[in-house]
Design an enzyme around this catalytic site. Structure first.
Site, PDB file in Angstrom:
ATOM      1  N   THR A  50      -8.873   9.365  -5.563  1.00  0.00           N
ATOM      2  CA  THR A  50      -8.556  10.209  -6.708  1.00  0.00           C
ATOM      3  C   THR A  50      -9.845  10.747  -7.309  1.00  0.00           C
ATOM      4  O   THR A  50     -10.921  10.176  -7.113  1.00  0.00           O
ATOM      5  CB  THR A  50      -7.785   9.418  -7.795  1.00  0.00           C
ATOM      6  OG1 THR A  50      -7.303  10.315  -8.797  1.00  0.00           O
ATOM      7  CG2 THR A  50      -8.667   8.388  -8.475  1.00  0.00           C
ATOM      8  N   ASN A  51      -9.707  11.846  -8.052  1.00  0.00           N
ATOM      9  CA  ASN A  51     -10.794  12.311  -8.915  1.00  0.00           C
ATOM     10  C   ASN A  51     -10.338  12.297 -10.371  1.00  0.00           C
ATOM     11  O   ASN A  51     -11.011  12.831 -11.241  1.00  0.00           O
ATOM     12  CB  ASN A  51     -11.237  13.736  -8.527  1.00  0.00           C
ATOM     13  CG  ASN A  51     -12.161  13.709  -7.310  1.00  0.00           C
ATOM     14  OD1 ASN A  51     -13.021  12.832  -7.197  1.00  0.00           O
ATOM     15  ND2 ASN A  51     -11.972  14.646  -6.398  1.00  0.00           N
ATOM     16  N   ASN A  52      -9.170  11.702 -10.614  1.00  0.00           N
ATOM     17  CA  ASN A  52      -8.640  11.615 -11.976  1.00  0.00           C
ATOM     18  C   ASN A  52      -9.460  10.563 -12.740  1.00  0.00           C
ATOM     19  O   ASN A  52      -9.371   9.360 -12.475  1.00  0.00           O
ATOM     20  CB  ASN A  52      -7.150  11.220 -11.891  1.00  0.00           C
ATOM     21  CG  ASN A  52      -6.505  11.046 -13.261  1.00  0.00           C
ATOM     22  OD1 ASN A  52      -7.163  10.641 -14.219  1.00  0.00           O
ATOM     23  ND2 ASN A  52      -5.223  11.330 -13.330  1.00  0.00           N
ATOM     24  N   ASP A  54      -0.019   5.739  -6.043  1.00  0.00           N
ATOM     25  CA  ASP A  54       0.946   6.776  -6.381  1.00  0.00           C
ATOM     26  C   ASP A  54       1.839   6.197  -7.467  1.00  0.00           C
ATOM     27  O   ASP A  54       2.194   5.012  -7.417  1.00  0.00           O
ATOM     28  CB  ASP A  54       1.754   7.208  -5.158  1.00  0.00           C
ATOM     29  CG  ASP A  54       2.351   8.592  -5.365  1.00  0.00           C
ATOM     30  OD1 ASP A  54       1.804   9.379  -6.168  1.00  0.00           O
ATOM     31  OD2 ASP A  54       3.385   8.898  -4.733  1.00  0.00           O
TER      32      ASP A  54
END
Ligand code: IMP
Length: 200
Positions: A7-9, A68
């Protein structure tokens, strides 16, 4: 130990770092030099998390994790579930021009208008690939959907989700408070317990 997190969140990265502790070094996709969109083509959280972890493993070759998450609302028979990210761009009621998180919340509040039963749960599945083997960890938190958005912390559906036993939304909690109870923190703790049994 290094774990690439698919992720880049930045919110998710902070939450996982906070839950996992300093011993495991969490590396974001951009830090690992992976710039492309990671596919999530399946109809279950388990398959999507596995697909994302496998994709990173195939590119990067090292140990990695992917998560997810879905918001499962009882009055909507478990929707939006695995489609939570795309919810406002699907079906009869769409907000194509609106920023995704805002559109998702707007659609959810419209769909639940005049509904008294507002129970819901967040469910996260984390897939770990460790030494070429895959493992899954689940975290669930029960709560209810508020009548209007409240708070500015966190991300996604946080402003409308109130965990059971609390009188404020996730978005009214600071990171530490959310991390004591959240779906992602529960799954992360299971992951860490597993890594400890492997002496990693
Ligand atoms: P994904 O796991 O990044 O695919 O997230 C699916 C959807 O759930 C997106 O709309 C996210 O913004 C939302 N979401 C994921 N985790 C959280 C959370 O901890 N709080 C609120 N919304 C979340």
């Amino acid at each position: 130990m290094e774990l690439v997190f698919a992720t880049n969140n930045q919110h998710k990265i902070l939450e996982i770092k906070n839950a996992i502790g300093d011993y495991y070094q969490i590396i974001s996709l951009s830090e690992a030099g992976i710039e492309e969109e990671i596919p999530e083509d399946f109809d279950t959280l388990e398959e999507n998390a596995s697909q994302k972890a496998q994709y990173i493993f195939d590119k990067y070759g090292g140990n990695c994790i992917a998560d997810d998450t879905g918001l499962e609302v009882d009055a909507l028979e478990g929707r939006p579930g695995v489609f939570s990210a795309r919810y406002s761009k699907m079906g009869n009621l769409q907000f194509p021009e609106m920023e995704a998180n805002k559109g998702n919340i707007k659609k959810l509040l419209i769909e639940l208008e005049n509904r008294e039963i507002r129970t819901a749960r967040f469910r996260t599945v984390i897939a770990l690939i460790l030494n070429e083997r895959k493992y899954l960890f689940e975290g669930i938190i029960h709560g209810s959907i508020l009548y209007k958005a409240s708070g500015s912390e966190g991300f996604g559906y946080d402003p409308v989700f109130q965990p059971t036993g609390f009188d404020k939304s996730f978005a009214e909690m600071d990171l530490n408070e959310k991390n004591m109870i959240s779906h992602r923190a529960i799954a992360s703790r299971k992951l860490v317990d597993f890594l400890k049994t492997c002496n990693i």
